[in-house]
Write an enzyme that holds these catalytic residues in place. Structure first.
Site: not given
Ligand SMILES: CC(=O)SCCNC(=O)CCNC(=O)[C@H](O)C(C)(C)COP(=O)(O)OP(=O)(O)OC[C@H]1O[C@@H](n2cnc3c(N)ncnc32)[C@H](O)[C@@H]1OP(=O)(O)O
Ligand SMILES: O=C([O-])CC(=O)C(=O)O
Length: 368
Positions: A262, A314
Site C-alpha cells: 500500500h 482487499d
Molecule cells: C483498497 C485498495 O485499493 S488497496 C491497493 C490494492 N492493490 C493491490 O493489492 C495491488 C498489489 N499492490 C501493489 O501493486 C502496490 O503495493 C500498490 C499499487 C498498492 C502501491 O504501489 P506503490 O506505492 O507504487 O509501490 P510499488 O509498486 O513501487 O512497490 C514498492 C516495492 O514493493 C514491491 N511490491 C509492492 N507491492 C507488491 C506486491 N503486492 N507484491 C509484490 N511486490 C510488491 C514492488 O515490486 C517494489 O519493489 P522494488 O522496489 O524492488 O521494485
Molecule cells: O488508499 C489507497 O491508495 C487505496 C485504498 O486503500 C483505498 O482506496 O481504500
C-alpha cells in the site's frame, strides 16, 4: 524555478488537496474521518452512521439515522425507462463497466444537473446511494444474461443489498459483516479514484461525470480491482500447501501479489485488514471450515518474510465476500458502491471551494 528534480513519480507523498474529510494517520494507526477514527467506528457503528458523518459532519443520533435511511430508501428504484438499458449491456461485460454506463446515463435524468450547490450535490449523493444497490447488482445480472432483480423495501440497506445479490434473506451475522465491509470501504483520504474525482470535479464537471471517471480508476487491479484478483488467486488452489507454492512461484516470477502493499501503509498491515481478517474467522467458525483463513494466513506470513509486505483491505475482504456467497465480479462494484459516499463528500468539497487542477511537466522530449 521548478525543475525535473521536483518531480516525484506517482506523486508519492505529494500533498494534492486541503481537506476536512479524512486523513491516514499511519503513526497513530488511525483512519481519521471528520475527527473520528474509522477503525473505532467499525466496532459498533453502521455504514449509514459513517455516511451521515461524511455528508452531514457528525455521527447521527437514532432519529437522524432513521431520517437518513428514509431519505435514501426513497430512491431504491430507478426511472422506468432506464431499465431496458440494462438489457443492452453486452453479455460478458464486467459489471464495473455496466455501472459506469448506467451512472453516466443518470446524468440525463437530473433536471437540475447544472446546479452544483452544496445542498443539491448532497441530495444527489443520497439519491445515488439509494439507487446503487440496484445499479450494482443488476449490472452484474444483466451482463450475465440473467433477469433484473427488485429491491425489498422492507429490509434495511445492507440486508436488501445482500438479498438482491443472493436471492436469500441473509442471517444477522451476514448482514453485520456485509455492513461492516461497506463501512470499511467508505472513504480513504486520497487514493487514485478520489484524486481522479477531484481532478474532474475541479473543471466544474457534474457528479455523474466525475463518478464515471472515479469508477474507471477504481476498476484497475492496482486499486479496487485487487479484491477480485485475490479471490481468483485463492481459487486457483484449494489447500494451504498449494497456496504457499503458488505465492512462492509468483514471487520467483517477479509477479505482484494482489492484496499486498500500500502506498501509505507500506511497512504495516492496513488496519482495515485486521478487521476483515476477524470477520473471515467468524465466517469460518460458522462453516466449521478454516481452510480459507489458513490459506490467507500462510500467504501473509510468506509475504512478510520474503518481501516485508503486509495485507491491504482487499486481501481479507475477498474471502469474506466469498463466504457471504457473493459472485467474484461483484467485489469491486460493491467497493465502488460503498465508496460513493466518500467520493461524493470530496466532489462536494471540491465544488464548494474550487481551483482547477492544472500541474506542469518535466519535459524530456527532443531538444528545441
Ligand atoms: C483498497 C485498495 O485499493 S488497496 C491497493 C490494492 N492493490 C493491490 O493489492 C495491488 C498489489 N499492490 C501493489 O501493486 C502496490 O503495493 C500498490 C499499487 C498498492 C502501491 O504501489 P506503490 O506505492 O507504487 O509501490 P510499488 O509498486 O513501487 O512497490 C514498492 C516495492 O514493493 C514491491 N511490491 C509492492 N507491492 C507488491 C506486491 N503486492 N507484491 C509484490 N511486490 C510488491 C514492488 O515490486 C517494489 O519493489 P522494488 O522496489 O524492488 O521494485
Ligand atoms: O488508499 C489507497 O491508495 C487505496 C485504498 O486503500 C483505498 O482506496 O481504500
Amino acid at each position: 524555478m521548478r525543475t525535473s528534480e521536483s518531480f516525484v513519480p506517482g506523486l508519492d507523498g505529494v500533498i494534492a488537496a486541503k481537506t476536512e474529510i479524512s486523513f491516514l494517520d499511519v503513526d497513530r494507526e488511525k483512519i481519521v474521518i471528520r475527527g473520528e477514527d474509522l477503525i473505532e467506528l467499525a466496532k459498533d457503528k453502521t455504514y449509514f452512521d459513517v455516511v451521515h458523518l461524511l455528508l452531514e459532519g457528525d455521527v447521527p443520533d437514532q432519529e437522524e439515522k432513521n431520517k437518513l435511511e428514509e431519505n435514501i430508501k426513497g430512491y431504491y428504484s430507478l426511472p422506468d425507462d432506464i431499465l431496458p438499458t440494462f438489457n443492452l449491456l453486452p453479455k460478458g461485460m464486467h459489471p464495473m463497466d455496466g455501472m459506469r454506463t448506467i451512472i453516466s446515463l443518470l446524468a440525463g435524468y437530473d433536471a437540475d444537473i447544472e446546479n452544483r450547490s452544496h445542498n443539491e450535490n448532497k441530495q444527489r449523493a443520497y439519491k445515488l446511494l439509494g439507487q446503487l444497490p440496484f445499479i450494482t447488482v443488476n449490472s452484474y445480472f444483466a451482463t450475465e444474461g440473467k433477469k433484473i432483480v427488485s429491491p425489498d423495501e422492507k429490509l434495511g440497506y445492507s440486508a436488501n443489498f445482500l438479498y438482491m445479490i443472493t436471492g436469500k434473506k441473509p442471517s444477522d451475522l451476514e448482514v453485520e459483516i456485509f455492513d461492516q465491509l461497506l463501512l470499511l470501504y467508505i472513504e480513504h483520504e486520497m487514493p487514485n479514484s478520489t484524486f481522479a474525482a477531484r481532478v474532474i470535479a475541479s473543471t466544474n464537471a457534474d457528479m455523474y461525470g466525475t463518478l464515471t471517471g472515479a469508477i474507471s480508476s477504481l476498476k484497475g487491479n492496482l486499486h479496487g480491482g485487487a479484491n477480485e484478483a485475490v479471490m481468483h488467486m485463492l481459487r486457483e488452489v484449494d489447500t494451504v500447501d498449494g497456496f504457499e507454492a503458488l505465492i512462492r512461484h509468483k514471487l520467483q516470477n517477479k509477479e505482484k501479489i494482489m492484496g499486498f502493499g500500500h502506498r501509505v501503509y507500506m511497512k504495516k498491515m492496513d488496519p482495515r485488514a485486521t478487521i476483515t481478517k476477524e470477520a473471515l474467522r467468524k465466517l469460518c467458525e460458522r462453516d466449521k471450515d478454516y481452510t480459507l483463513l489458513e490459506m490467507c494466513e500462510a500467504g501473509e506470513e510468506i509475504m512478510r518474510e520474503e518481501k516485508g509486505l503486509y495485507p491491504n483491505l482487499d486481501y481479507y475482504a475477498a474471502p469474506v465476500y466469498w463466504k457471504l456467497g457473493i459472485p467474484i465480479p461483484l467485489y469491486t462494484p460493491i467497493f465502488f458502491s460503498a465508496r460513493t459516499a466518500g467520493l461524493a463528500a470530496h466532489i462536494i468539497e471540491q465544488h464548494d471551494n474550487n481551483r482547477i487542477f492544472r500541474p506542469r511537466v518535466a519535459y524530456t522530449g527532443k531538444s528545441y
